[in-house]
Scaffold this active site. Structure first.
Site, short mmCIF file in Angstrom:
data_model
loop_
_atom_site.label_atom_id
_atom_site.label_comp_id
_atom_site.label_asym_id
_atom_site.label_seq_id
_atom_site.Cartn_x
_atom_site.Cartn_y
_atom_site.Cartn_z
N HIS A 1 25.84 -33.84 -7.06
CA HIS A 1 26.63 -33.76 -8.28
C HIS A 1 27.89 -32.91 -8.10
O HIS A 1 27.88 -31.71 -8.31
CB HIS A 1 25.76 -33.17 -9.41
CG HIS A 1 26.28 -33.47 -10.77
ND1 HIS A 1 25.47 -33.86 -11.80
CD2 HIS A 1 27.52 -33.44 -11.28
CE1 HIS A 1 26.19 -34.06 -12.88
NE2 HIS A 1 27.46 -33.81 -12.59
N ASP B 1 26.97 -29.43 -9.77
CA ASP B 1 27.88 -29.85 -10.83
C ASP B 1 29.24 -29.17 -10.66
O ASP B 1 29.86 -28.71 -11.63
CB ASP B 1 27.29 -29.57 -12.22
CG ASP B 1 28.06 -30.29 -13.33
OD1 ASP B 1 28.97 -31.09 -13.02
OD2 ASP B 1 27.76 -30.04 -14.51
N ASN C 1 33.98 -39.82 -12.94
CA ASN C 1 34.90 -39.57 -14.06
C ASN C 1 36.28 -39.09 -13.59
O ASN C 1 36.78 -38.06 -13.98
CB ASN C 1 34.29 -38.59 -15.07
CG ASN C 1 33.97 -37.24 -14.48
OD1 ASN C 1 33.83 -37.12 -13.26
ND2 ASN C 1 33.85 -36.23 -15.31
N ASP D 1 28.50 -40.02 -15.92
CA ASP D 1 28.44 -38.57 -16.11
C ASP D 1 29.55 -38.06 -17.00
O ASP D 1 30.71 -38.42 -16.84
CB ASP D 1 28.53 -37.85 -14.77
CG ASP D 1 28.27 -36.37 -14.92
OD1 ASP D 1 27.14 -36.02 -15.26
OD2 ASP D 1 29.21 -35.57 -14.73
N ARG E 1 37.68 -34.93 -8.55
CA ARG E 1 38.89 -35.08 -9.37
C ARG E 1 39.94 -36.05 -8.82
O ARG E 1 41.00 -36.20 -9.44
CB ARG E 1 39.58 -33.72 -9.59
CG ARG E 1 38.67 -32.63 -10.13
CD ARG E 1 38.08 -32.99 -11.46
NE ARG E 1 37.40 -31.87 -12.10
CZ ARG E 1 36.48 -32.01 -13.03
NH1 ARG E 1 36.12 -33.20 -13.45
NH2 ARG E 1 35.91 -30.95 -13.57
N HIS F 1 38.49 -26.72 -12.50
CA HIS F 1 39.54 -26.81 -13.52
C HIS F 1 40.62 -25.80 -13.19
O HIS F 1 40.31 -24.71 -12.69
CB HIS F 1 38.99 -26.53 -14.92
CG HIS F 1 38.08 -27.60 -15.44
ND1 HIS F 1 38.52 -28.87 -15.72
CD2 HIS F 1 36.75 -27.60 -15.68
CE1 HIS F 1 37.49 -29.61 -16.14
NE2 HIS F 1 36.41 -28.86 -16.12
N HIS G 1 21.52 -32.18 -13.99
CA HIS G 1 21.61 -30.82 -14.56
C HIS G 1 20.78 -30.56 -15.82
O HIS G 1 21.32 -30.29 -16.88
CB HIS G 1 23.06 -30.43 -14.84
CG HIS G 1 23.90 -31.47 -15.53
ND1 HIS G 1 23.50 -32.13 -16.66
CD2 HIS G 1 25.13 -31.95 -15.24
CE1 HIS G 1 24.45 -32.97 -17.03
NE2 HIS G 1 25.45 -32.88 -16.18
#
Lengths: 306, 440
Positions: free
Chosen positions: B72, B317, B106, B164, B76, B321, B244
């Site tokens: 996981h 996970d 995603n 996800d 990006r 950012h 998760h």
């Protein structure tokens, strides 16, 4: 004596003495607001910036008047006409304001914690004028002032806060302050509007309004945000008004000298019946008047002038 | 299989790793040597003779483990390269001992088609560090309406499917996805969150959200979807992997489902067994993740689930950012933290605490995740790809985000002193990371 804090973000950490200091200071400014020339030079040369990211007339005007009556320079800054729409972050906006030598920034923001985030990032004093559902400390302080002005003592005082507590910053600040001062705080409203585990903040929760109002000294109504209908918090405004609207009949359940408060703006006929809002027991307009004096006191204490 | 988008490793030189404590879960535990040749594990055992001219890595006092497998991560790319790229994410992975990572779909565009999958594999090949294995979307655009071309995704190299971050709310669509995935023996991964219950929430719903005035995400938002997915897995016979999990309720339900023979595996993240919602106080955006940090009761349940095998896998996970995004106020800031470079030490914390044995901990980072997605990874079996992590178990270090290989710095563990550091990482027989020789 002064508040030994850079910022006023929340009432949760304030001591009883600090709260009383604010109320006592407001007392001396209340006298000023009654004079013909309602102005003192206490904050001459200081700059107060009202940074309001949410629409607000009452609170912004109240802060503006308070600052002006203290002879501070006041700037109103609202996002629609500003760089915020250009994508600038809250912190950058505030740092720009700070660079213009603002002494005090009064912040209203839709996000809980915005004032705390801001206060960490700037040297200016920050006063929280409402952050999301979190706190609205100056509103609670003016509520306390108004209660005290009516001759009611806090110890053992029974206060019912009625309405959508979940989404209310006014409720949270009042819960923190009133419980600290020894009042018995009751929350009245449908369980859909009570935040998780709120009893653990030292309050009693009532879903039946009549029971909740029984024998209280203060009825503090919260504004029903009508746009929340359809969010499954309550079925209809009609049913809400029937179950949780304050009527003259219901006021009779409270103590005979009970006062009725509302932070405004009120929805007449929804959470409060017009005859109650306009009755002798209503102190709604006193709250507004006291707001200026209390905010003068807070600005004065925060400016270090004390 | 083309999925392992690595360069040709058959030409690389042999390597002998000498004298380390080898832990190959279920296969070999003890002091021994590992011989790598032609990019594969050639032998594992005591006192292996070194082939002539073979470089030797002295591993005395270190752990020699299969390279870790992270089911996981969010790399990006394409679309959000300012947060992370496949290059920088792979560098973070191997610095953390992860030799295989599964990247969630995603991105922008969403990885719901062969072209995006191939792009990711190509970028991973160019990066030449970790095995980057794409997870394809369940539905087109992860909109939860129409199935993505799952057959194509599988054929072009996706190792599992998941929407996800945008969980499939329509239970019929989820049922069909599970049925369809069976045709390819693909694991269906779900981020269990009822989007209606969670709507607007940004932290665990509980006393702290009440005090802070932040909109909450109740544990029930996860639990109801775990229950749904378990029912659908039972109905369809699909292989289900729960991403998760964070609540005591999830652990309880998965335990019960496993006892009944449902084909389910579950993962937990280091932050969910290390931190609670308390960390949010002060509106700390590095404590904002989804699922949110929960209560002590949940943390204890997660640990118990890890201990008794209910939770098979530890996954990060890893959700990079940019600094300016995490500098926004709490409700605006995005969910997620980086995790690849702290996961090992936080997992070893469970060993020190006595929750897991060392072998259990290694299993949850290596063979168990490989099994969950059906990957031929996470093992030192002879003939397996030579993906190895050499780890110093006891060295304490201070987490300094400015030293991360990841492009992003969003961690709640900055300043923590934790034990366990990767010394060397080998992927396909090539040394891709060595501690100390670190340039960012």
């Amino acid at each position: 004596m002064s508040l030994k804090r850079k910022d006023l973000l929340s009432l949760a950490p304030l001591s009883v003495d600090e709260i009383k200091l604010v109320l006592d200071t407001a007392d001396s400014f209340k006298e000023v607001t009654g004079r013909e020339i309602k102005k003192v030079p206490a904050l001459r040369g200081k700059t107060v910036v009202n940074l309001f990211f949410e629409p607000s007339t009452r609170t912004r005007t109240s802060f503006e008047l308070a600052a002006k009556r203290l002879s501070a320079d006041v700037i109103n800054f609202s996002p629609s006409s500003s760089s915020v729409v250009k994508g600038e972050t809250l912190l950058d906006t505030a740092r720009n304001i700070e660079a213009m030598q603002a002494d005090i920034i009064v912040l209203r923001h839709s996000s809980a914690g915005a004032a705390e985030t801001l206060a960490r990032g700037v040297k200016s004093s920050v006063i929280n004028a409402g952050d999301g559902w979190h706190e609205h400390p100056t509103q609670a302080l003016l509520d306390l002032y108004t209660i005290r002005e009516r001759g009611l003592g806090f110890e053992g005082l029974r206060v019912a806060i009625v309405g959508d507590v979940s989404h209310s910053r006014v409720a949270r600040s009042n819960i923190y302050a009133l419980t600290k001062l020894g009042a018995e705080v009751r929350l009245v409203g449908p369980p859909t509007m009570m935040p998780w585990g709120v009893e653990r903040l030292g309050v009693k929760v009532y879903s039946n309004m009549d029971e909740g109002l029984c024998g209280v000294n203060v009825i503090m109504m919260l504004r029903l945000q009508l746009e929340r209908q359809g969010r499954a918090l309550f079925p209809t405004i009609r049913e809400y008004a029937r179950l949780y609207g304050l009527t003259a009949e219901r006021v009779k359940l409270a103590d005979s000298g009970a006062i009725v408060m509302h932070p405004g703006p009120i929805n007449r006929g929804v959470e409060i019946a017009p005859d109650v809002a306009d009755s002798l027991s209503s102190v709604i307009l006193d709250q507004v008047a006291n707001g200026v004096a209390v905010r003068m006191g807070i600005l004065y204490l925060m400016s270090g002038a004390g | 299989m083309t999925a392992y988008g690595k360069g040709d490793s058959s030409s690389v030189k042999p390597i002998l790793i000498k004298g380390g404590q080898v832990i190959d879960p279920g296969r070999f535990v003890g002091i021994g040597d590992v011989l790598i040749d032609q990019g594969k594990i050639a032998a594992v055992g005591a006192n292996l003779p070194a082939p002539a001219g073979c470089p030797t890595i002295q591993a005395m006092g270190s752990l020699v483990l299969p390279g870790f497998v992270d089911l996981h991560v969010h790399f990006r790319e394409p679309g959000f390269e300012y947060k992370e790229t496949i290059q920088s994410g792979s560098a973070a992975a191997v610095a953390g001992g992860f030799t295989t990572v599964c990247c969630m779909p995603n991105t922008n565009p969403i990885n719901d088609n062969q072209a995006v999958t191939e792009f990711i594999l190509e970028r991973a090949r160019v990066a030449g560090l970790a095995n980057v294995l794409p997870v394809g979307a369940i539905t087109k655009g992860s909109e939860g309406k129409e199935l993505a071309e799952i057959g194509d995704l599988r054929r072009s190299g996706c190792v599992a499917i998941s929407d996800d971050g945008r969980p499939v709310m329509n239970s019929l669509v989820m049922r069909r996805a599970m049925e369809y995935a069976r045709a390819f023996d693909l694991t269906v991964v779900d981020h269990c969150e009822d989007l209606h219950l969670a709507e607007g929430g940004c932290m665990n719903e509980g006393l702290i959200s009440t005090e802070l005035g932040l909109p909450g995400i109740p544990a029930a938002a996860e639990d109801v979807m775990v229950a749904r997915n378990l029912s659908l897995s039972e109905l369809t016979g699909a292989r289900l992997h729960l991403a998760h999990i964070s609540t005591a309720g999830s652990v309880r339900m998965v335990r019960e489902a496993k006892a009944r023979g449902i084909r389910v595996t579950a993962e937990a993240c280091p932050h969910h067994f290390t931190l609670t919602e308390e960390v949010v106080r002060g509106y700390n955006t590095h404590a904002k993740m989804n699922p949110p940090l929960r209560t002590w009761d949940d943390v204890h349940a997660i640990k118990e689930g890890l201990r008794d095998g209910t939770i098979d896998v530890i996954a990060t996970d890893h959700a990079p950012h940019a600094t300016q995004e995490k500098q926004q106020d709490f409700t605006e800031a995005p969910f997620g933290i980086v995790g690849l470079e702290t996961a090992l030490a936080l997992t070893l914390g469970l060993v020190e605490e006595g929750v897991l044995s060392l072998e259990q901990a290694v299993t949850k980072l290596t063979s168990a995740p490989a099994v969950a997605f059906g990957l031929k990874k996470g093992t030192l079996a002879v003939g397996a790809d030579a993906d190895v992590a050499i780890v110093d178990q006891h060295t304490q270090w201070e987490v300094d985000p400015s030293k991360f290989r990841s492009k992003s710095r969003n961690t709640p563990f900055a300043g923590w002193k934790i034990k366990g550091q990767v010394k060397t990482t080998i992927v396909g027989g090539r040394v891709v990371f060595e501690a100390g020789s670190s340039e960012r």
